[in-house]
Design a protein around this motif. Structure first.
Motif, PDB file in Angstrom:
ATOM      1  N   ILE A 162       8.601  10.784  15.515  1.00 26.56           N
ATOM      2  CA  ILE A 162       8.852  10.956  13.641  1.00 26.56           C
ATOM      3  C   ILE A 162       7.804  11.771  13.156  1.00 26.56           C
ATOM      4  O   ILE A 162       7.501  12.705  11.877  1.00 26.56           O
ATOM      5  CB  ILE A 162       9.138   9.852  12.576  1.00 26.56           C
TER       6      ILE A 162
ATOM      7  N   GLN B  52      18.185   5.248   8.471  1.00 29.08           N
ATOM      8  CA  GLN B  52      17.526   6.227   8.464  1.00 29.08           C
ATOM      9  C   GLN B  52      17.410   7.574   8.051  1.00 29.08           C
ATOM     10  O   GLN B  52      16.780   8.333   7.973  1.00 29.08           O
ATOM     11  CB  GLN B  52      19.123   6.797   9.563  1.00 29.08           C
TER      12      GLN B  52
ATOM     13  N   PHE C  36      10.740   6.332  17.609  1.00 32.19           N
ATOM     14  CA  PHE C  36      10.635   6.609  15.907  1.00 32.19           C
ATOM     15  C   PHE C  36       8.619   6.889  15.573  1.00 32.19           C
ATOM     16  O   PHE C  36       8.611   7.353  15.216  1.00 32.19           O
ATOM     17  CB  PHE C  36      10.371   5.005  15.551  1.00 32.19           C
TER      18      PHE C  36
ATOM     19  N   ARG D 133      -8.004   8.246   4.398  1.00 28.20           N
ATOM     20  CA  ARG D 133      -8.594   6.960   3.400  1.00 28.20           C
ATOM     21  C   ARG D 133      -7.190   6.146   3.801  1.00 28.20           C
ATOM     22  O   ARG D 133      -5.831   6.300   3.502  1.00 28.20           O
ATOM     23  CB  ARG D 133      -8.382   7.907   1.923  1.00 28.20           C
ATOM     24  N   ILE D 134      -7.364   5.132   4.109  1.00 27.02           N
ATOM     25  CA  ILE D 134      -6.315   3.851   3.669  1.00 27.02           C
ATOM     26  C   ILE D 134      -5.797   4.036   2.512  1.00 27.02           C
ATOM     27  O   ILE D 134      -4.490   3.400   2.092  1.00 27.02           O
ATOM     28  CB  ILE D 134      -6.348   2.877   4.241  1.00 27.02           C
TER      29      ILE D 134
ATOM     30  N   ILE E  30       0.563  -1.401  -0.114  1.00 25.85           N
ATOM     31  CA  ILE E  30      -0.218   0.118   0.148  1.00 25.85           C
ATOM     32  C   ILE E  30       0.969   1.414  -0.002  1.00 25.85           C
ATOM     33  O   ILE E  30       0.382   2.412  -0.912  1.00 25.85           O
ATOM     34  CB  ILE E  30      -1.188   0.155   1.174  1.00 25.85           C
TER      35      ILE E  30
ATOM     36  N   ASN F  96       0.791   4.066  -3.158  1.00 31.05           N
ATOM     37  CA  ASN F  96       0.615   5.502  -2.893  1.00 31.05           C
ATOM     38  C   ASN F  96       1.536   5.630  -3.801  1.00 31.05           C
ATOM     39  O   ASN F  96       1.130   7.151  -3.975  1.00 31.05           O
ATOM     40  CB  ASN F  96       0.124   5.573  -1.661  1.00 31.05           C
TER      41      ASN F  96
ATOM     42  N   PHE G 221      14.065   5.827   6.019  1.00 25.53           N
ATOM     43  CA  PHE G 221      12.698   5.292   6.705  1.00 25.53           C
ATOM     44  C   PHE G 221      11.695   7.070   6.749  1.00 25.53           C
ATOM     45  O   PHE G 221      10.797   6.187   7.383  1.00 25.53           O
ATOM     46  CB  PHE G 221      13.270   4.417   8.020  1.00 25.53           C
ATOM     47  N   ILE G 222      12.016   8.347   7.159  1.00 27.59           N
ATOM     48  CA  ILE G 222      11.817   8.736   7.598  1.00 27.59           C
ATOM     49  C   ILE G 222      10.360   9.288   5.741  1.00 27.59           C
ATOM     50  O   ILE G 222       9.386   9.953   6.594  1.00 27.59           O
ATOM     51  CB  ILE G 222      12.294  10.306   7.507  1.00 27.59           C
TER      52      ILE G 222
ATOM     53  N   LYS H  86      -0.817  11.011  -1.066  1.00 23.84           N
ATOM     54  CA  LYS H  86      -2.100  10.352  -1.288  1.00 23.84           C
ATOM     55  C   LYS H  86      -2.114  11.807  -2.672  1.00 23.84           C
ATOM     56  O   LYS H  86      -2.078  12.806  -3.177  1.00 23.84           O
ATOM     57  CB  LYS H  86      -3.030  10.713  -0.938  1.00 23.84           C
TER      58      LYS H  86
ATOM     59  N   ILE I 241       7.751   6.360   6.885  1.00 23.82           N
ATOM     60  CA  ILE I 241       6.849   7.350   7.366  1.00 23.82           C
ATOM     61  C   ILE I 241       5.330   7.537   6.805  1.00 23.82           C
ATOM     62  O   ILE I 241       4.761   8.594   7.018  1.00 23.82           O
ATOM     63  CB  ILE I 241       7.264   7.980   8.438  1.00 23.82           C
ATOM     64  N   THR I 242       6.153   9.282   6.517  1.00 24.18           N
ATOM     65  CA  THR I 242       5.346  10.327   5.444  1.00 24.18           C
ATOM     66  C   THR I 242       4.849   9.678   4.204  1.00 24.18           C
ATOM     67  O   THR I 242       3.866   9.798   3.442  1.00 24.18           O
ATOM     68  CB  THR I 242       6.235  11.597   5.232  1.00 24.18           C
TER      69      THR I 242
END
Lengths: 297, 296
Positions: free
Chosen positions: B174, A283, B171, B294-295, A158, A162, A286-287, A296, A290-291
């Protein structure tokens, strides 16, 4: 700006600095403690004299780890599952994410597949049916049991999907007009443009494989097939219900006293090395990871 | 009809993933039917006698059930709350820190535990909290009697929650830091010109700027109310603290794979799955309604 350099402001800055350094220190103490334990003399460790610096510095524990056949074997099995599992997930994730990133008008079944994928992420049959399924497939005690059940990381798919969707739509159209097929477009246009995102999900899956212990414990009958984390897991004395019923509390307390401290610490540190080697890359990426989820259209 | 032709390729791209998911995720869902049978491995799923809801009824009568259910929800909720607040506080401090160099070092260190496995960390904590571990030695300096933390039902839940926060707060921060970065700098300037102190800027610009993020995370966390983190507890607990730390997942493991009561364990696991699933649906519905989430 009001009074950037007033006394009060500087005191606040100082307090914030102290608090953050303390937080970092607290995060690091357990690791530092293990590190100094692993380099300490066995007797000093058993006597509880080791704190954040090695006592009577020695490489003895590491030598013992290198000579430990079980550790060695488990380490290799873990490397094997990372390479095998990581590459299978890599290919499956890219292909599935690319197909799912297509518009509904290009790929009518897109939403149907999407719902199936998401559903498997939200609803689980449970541990026992999962175990019995893998057992019935005859995979127990094979490396496939460690690799195939986790081969499709839906969450990563997913994330990557995206990301693919955030790329300009014209790319696909222009390449299509030039006569490029979907496989070519995926491999030669989308993949090169998404390397940071792909690196992120690949690192996630590598770390996941390296750290996973439970599948090894449940799906491997023979201890010789344990991956590293499962092997480490068996090092700590496990008190089970039977021993508990037969022992007094004092005996149990004795059982929970630590033995083999320096040796175990060295094993833990060696198990951390691959993560520490990957850590600069992790490092860096991975930022994004997360974002990524928030990218989208 | 170029578009149609491509669709076939897309099916092929998905096929291997779909096959693996069907085999390892969908088939086990149907396999959960043994929760309604008296499953005997020799007879298989189709040959074992049907017993309906007997296992569920038996589960309700077990004296441990309530405790295990309570432990699961109690530990999970404590963790959810702590893991919302501590990372936010940490991110706020990081946001106020002006020294870039220190910031980078702090980040590097606090993110690391997230990537280490509970197996390794549990082994380390077992040592740290042992009778002659550093915690007891530290409090010993002040004359405190050593405590056997891992055998104490009073201490153990606190240790579980604290070590979980220890592992994840960096973590988890972030996402807040990313949200701070998205706040329009003009708002701080305007507040500064209006004479707002640093604390007031934090109160009236920074915090409102992450409000939706906090609400979103809190809503999505609802789906985790039944998840107390098996990996952590399984690696840290022992029979002495079952009373305070035995959760549904650990109970299912012991009942099913150690005591080989397959059907009972499946029933307990299935109940958990269904409740979790409903919670996740509710949390997504709330998140999409109030936070535009939304996923896919």
């Amino acid at each position: 700006m009001v009074g950037r350099n007033t006394l009060g402001n500087r005191l606040t800055d100082g307090a914030i600095l102290v608090a953050l350094v303390a937080a970092a220190f607290i995060c690091f103490i357990p690791i530092l403690y293990t590190l100094s334990m692993s380099f300490s003399d066995k007797a000093a460790a058993e006597a509880g004299r080791v704190f954040l610096w090695p006592v009577n510095f020695t490489w003895a524990s590491y030598q013992k780890v290198l000579e430990d056949e079980h550790f060695y074997r488990a380490f290799l099995i873990s490397v094997q599952r990372v390479v095998l599992g990581g590459s299978i997930s890599f290919v499956l994730t890219i292909a599935a994410a690319f197909a799912l990133s297509r518009e509904k008008r290009e790929f009518g079944f897109r939403n149907a597949y999407m719902w199936i994928f998401v559903f498997t992420m939200l609803f689980h049959g449970g541990l026992i049916p999962w175990y019995l399924t893998i057992k019935n497939l005859g995979m127990l005690d094979t490396v496939w049991a460690l690799v195939l059940p986790t081969a499709v990381p839906v969450y990563n798919i997913i994330l990557l999907m995206n990301f693919f969707r955030s790329l300009p739509k014209e790319l696909m159209e222009a390449a299509g007009l030039d006569g490029a097929g979907p496989w070519y477009i995926m491999a030669r246009i989308f993949v090169p443009l998404s390397l940071p995102a792909i690196a992120t999900v690949t690192l996630f899956s590598i770390v996941g494989h390296w750290n996973s212990f439970f599948d090894g414990l449940v799906l491997m009958n023979s201890q010789n097939n344990y991956p590293l984390q499962t092997y480490i897991q068996t090092l700590v004395v496990k008190i089970n219900a039977e021993t508990m019923a037969t022992m007094s509390t004092d005996q149990l307390v004795d059982l929970m006293k630590i033995s083999n401290r320096t040796f175990n610490a060295a094993k833990i540190i060696v198990s951390m090395i691959p993560i520490v080697i990957l850590y600069p890359f992790i490092q860096r990426f991975f930022i994004h990871g997360i974002t990524l989820g928030s990218v989208k259209e | 009809m170029k578009v149609r032709k491509n669709a076939l390729h897309y099916h092929v791209m998905i096929l291997p993933s779909l096959a693996a998911l069907i085999l390892f995720s969908i088939v086990p869902i149907f396999g959960a039917v043994i929760a309604f049978e008296e499953f005997q491995p020799v007879r298989g799923i189709f040959g074992s006698p049907w017993v309906g809801l007997d296992h569920f009824k038996y589960m309700m009568l077990l004296p441990d059930s309530k405790q295990i259910f309570f432990n699961t929800v109690f530990l999970a909720v404590l963790k959810i709350i702590a893991n919302l607040i501590v990372p936010l506080a940490f991110a706020l401090l990081m946001n106020e820190l002006r020294m870039k160099f220190v910031k980078k070092w702090v980040q590097t260190i606090v993110y690391l535990p997230h990537f280490l496995s509970w197996v390794l960390l549990a082994t380390i904590f077992f040592d740290i909290f042992s009778l002659d571990g550093i915690i007891n030695r530290f409090f010993g300096l002040f004359g405190a009697e050593p405590i056997l933390f891992f055998a104490s039902n009073a201490w153990f839940p606190a240790i579980i929650v604290t070590t979980d926060v220890w592992k994840e707060f960096g973590f988890a921060a972030i996402i807040y830091l990313a949200a701070f970065a998205g706040i329009n700098p003009a708002l701080y300037e305007a507040a500064g010109i209006d004479g707002a102190s640093r604390f007031r800027q934090l109160l009236h610009v920074t915090l409102p700027g992450v409000r939706t993020t906090v609400i979103l995370l809190a809503t999505l966390a609802l789906g985790n109310v039944m998840n107390a983190n098996f990996d952590q507890i399984f690696n840290m607990y022992n029979p002495l603290v079952y009373q305070s730390a035995d959760i549904i997942d650990t109970y299912v493991y012991r009942t099913g794979l150690l005591s080989l009561q397959y059907s009972l364990a499946t029933a307990v696991g299935l109940l958990k799955s269904v409740i979790s699933f409903l919670l996740i649906i509710v949390s997504y519905a709330l998140a999409s309604r109030y936070a535009n989430y939304r996923i896919f």
